[in-house]
Scaffold this motif. Structure first.
Motif, PDB file in Angstrom:
ATOM      1  N   THR A 169      -4.266  -3.636  10.596  1.00 32.66           N
ATOM      2  CA  THR A 169      -5.262  -3.070   9.689  1.00 32.66           C
ATOM      3  C   THR A 169      -6.280  -2.228  10.455  1.00 32.66           C
ATOM      4  O   THR A 169      -6.715  -1.183   9.967  1.00 32.66           O
TER       5      THR A 169
ATOM      6  N   GLY B  42       1.367   2.217   1.552  1.00 30.07           N
ATOM      7  CA  GLY B  42       0.993   1.114   2.430  1.00 30.07           C
ATOM      8  C   GLY B  42      -0.497   1.048   2.716  1.00 30.07           C
ATOM      9  O   GLY B  42      -1.100  -0.023   2.670  1.00 30.07           O
TER      10      GLY B  42
ATOM     11  N   LEU C  96       2.208  -6.507   6.379  1.00 31.22           N
ATOM     12  CA  LEU C  96       1.675  -5.698   5.273  1.00 31.22           C
ATOM     13  C   LEU C  96       2.139  -6.243   3.926  1.00 31.22           C
ATOM     14  O   LEU C  96       1.339  -6.371   2.986  1.00 31.22           O
TER      15      LEU C  96
ATOM     16  N   HIS D 100      -5.816 -11.247   4.754  1.00 29.86           N
ATOM     17  CA  HIS D 100      -6.503 -10.020   5.170  1.00 29.86           C
ATOM     18  C   HIS D 100      -5.640  -9.051   5.941  1.00 29.86           C
ATOM     19  O   HIS D 100      -6.146  -8.040   6.439  1.00 29.86           O
TER      20      HIS D 100
ATOM     21  N   ASN E 118       0.554  -9.560   3.100  1.00 26.94           N
ATOM     22  CA  ASN E 118      -0.815  -9.324   2.657  1.00 26.94           C
ATOM     23  C   ASN E 118      -0.836  -8.778   1.235  1.00 26.94           C
ATOM     24  O   ASN E 118      -1.613  -9.234   0.393  1.00 26.94           O
ATOM     25  N   THR E 119       0.016  -7.814   0.975  1.00 28.38           N
ATOM     26  CA  THR E 119       0.062  -7.197  -0.355  1.00 28.38           C
ATOM     27  C   THR E 119       0.344  -8.240  -1.437  1.00 28.38           C
ATOM     28  O   THR E 119      -0.292  -8.233  -2.489  1.00 28.38           O
TER      29      THR E 119
ATOM     30  N   ALA F 147      -2.037  -2.432  -7.056  1.00 27.59           N
ATOM     31  CA  ALA F 147      -1.431  -1.775  -5.892  1.00 27.59           C
ATOM     32  C   ALA F 147      -0.129  -2.482  -5.498  1.00 27.59           C
ATOM     33  O   ALA F 147       0.846  -1.829  -5.098  1.00 27.59           O
TER      34      ALA F 147
ATOM     35  N   CYS G 272      -2.353  -0.276  -0.350  1.00 29.40           N
ATOM     36  CA  CYS G 272      -2.193  -1.725  -0.506  1.00 29.40           C
ATOM     37  C   CYS G 272      -3.019  -2.476   0.525  1.00 29.40           C
ATOM     38  O   CYS G 272      -3.638  -3.497   0.231  1.00 29.40           O
ATOM     39  N   SER G 273      -3.016  -1.945   1.730  1.00 26.80           N
ATOM     40  CA  SER G 273      -3.756  -2.597   2.801  1.00 26.80           C
ATOM     41  C   SER G 273      -5.240  -2.637   2.500  1.00 26.80           C
ATOM     42  O   SER G 273      -5.895  -3.659   2.666  1.00 26.80           O
TER      43      SER G 273
ATOM     44  N   SER H 162      -4.641   1.046  11.301  1.00 27.48           N
ATOM     45  CA  SER H 162      -4.501   1.840  10.084  1.00 27.48           C
ATOM     46  C   SER H 162      -5.815   2.515   9.711  1.00 27.48           C
ATOM     47  O   SER H 162      -5.847   3.697   9.387  1.00 27.48           O
TER      48      SER H 162
END
Lengths: 201, 201
Positions: free
Chosen positions: A120, B119, A175, A114, A178-179, B136, B122-123, A123
């Motif tokens: 996150t 970014g 990141l 996650h 996670n991706t 993504a 993708c997140s 963001s």
DNA sequence: GTCTATAACCAGATAGAC
DNA sequence: GTCTATCTGGTTATAGAC
């Protein structure tokens, strides 16, 4: 943070045990759902169900959804403070910095699934008209200021830039982990960062 | 990417000019809104209005909202390909890698306001049951694979780790620049990364 | 003081008009 | 082939019941 990422402070007043218990359960559930699904994708009904609280009842404990999100962010800020404080036990600044980065290795599975719970949030909350973005930024400021102080104790030049470099590395690694849903990416990247820390002293 | 971040490929068939024009306007508007507000916070009505298309009419061009998001991601993938291709003009791998990082400096204001367009996507798309998260991830894979190849051409050991380190730095820097709404953070952090690239050759 | 039924609204999606 | 009026469902939020 760390192993018990969604943990919250214990309740203090046994008189208000149930009330506080529900409130804290709501914040804990909201924190987890916000991390897993994002802020705007998470509904209050989901939070209520996860916290085992009657749906619609959330508004008794929080005036609005934003207030609940704010409570989650504030809880995270407390967790960050506690985490940073726990590193004081380490003998030298280099070891303390590596204790910081190690946190992201320890929650690598969570991160791969996650994303970083801090990153996150920042963001998604960035650029809001209310003060929630600034509140989220505090989580990062605490860490950056702390890391800057550690680098200063190491006697390196440009401690702020080094702190930014280190934490940007951690966040960017989170990141990418996670991706690509790859916890090992987090591990090996942090190892790289730790070698870099060692190379400075 | 770069200066014209939301640009899309030109239309080819003048017969379908209006239709293609609207479709592309929808993708362009969606791309911008998805970046500014996030996926789930963006409504089709907003996209339609931004693209100057009648509301509700979006479904003529895209079967579902996810299909529109997918079109945005695919457009980004094309942009990344084009961007990487443009770096081939540079004489050596170190210069090519710095041309890559320079992109984030050039869009520093955009990054500080809304985060990295790659970014944040993708997140937010990570961990979806449909294939959109993998789609993504392609944006990132393209860049990582390309950077890995550049490092390999430089003759460094562990080119993949170096590629991850570089791009994680870029992405983490973008996240912090966004969190603190500070384009200069992006600039100085990339300068740091560029010095690191230079130190390898 | 605690919780529920309901309002008010807005999202995504569709059937069918032009 | 292109677009619009409308529907259904779900979300936040509130008024008021217990």
């Amino acid at each position: 943070m760390g192993h018990c990422c969604y943990a919250l402070s214990e309740m203090t007043d046994s008189h208000q045990r149930d009330r506080a218990g529900k409130r804290e359960r709501l914040v804990a559930s909201a924190g987890e759902l916000l991390h897993r699904q994002g802020v705007s994708a998470t509904t209050l009904a989901q939070v209520a169900e996860a916290a085992d609280v009657p749906p619609g009842n959330v508004y008794y404990y929080f005036k609005t959804k934003d207030a609940l999100v704010r409570a989650v962010v504030d809880a995270r800020i407390d967790e960050v403070r506690t985490m940073l404080g726990s590193f004081d036990a380490q003998p030298d600044p280099g070891t303390r910095l590596k204790a910081l980065t190690r946190q992201w290795v320890e929650m690598r599975d969570l991160v791969a699934r996650h994303g970083c719970p801090l990153g996150t949030l920042c963001s998604e909350l960035s650029g809001r008209d209310d003060g929630l973005d600034r509140e989220a930024a505090k989580m990062m400021s605490l860490i950056l200021d702390w890391a800057e102080d550690q680098f200063r104790q190491m006697g390196t030049p440009d401690p702020r830039d080094l702190a930014v470099n280190l934490f940007a590395g951690v966040q960017g690694g989170a990141l990418l982990a996670n991706t690509f849903r790859d916890p090992d990416l987090m591990t090996s990247h942090v190892r790289h960062l730790e070698h870099w820390i060692d190379s400075l002293s």
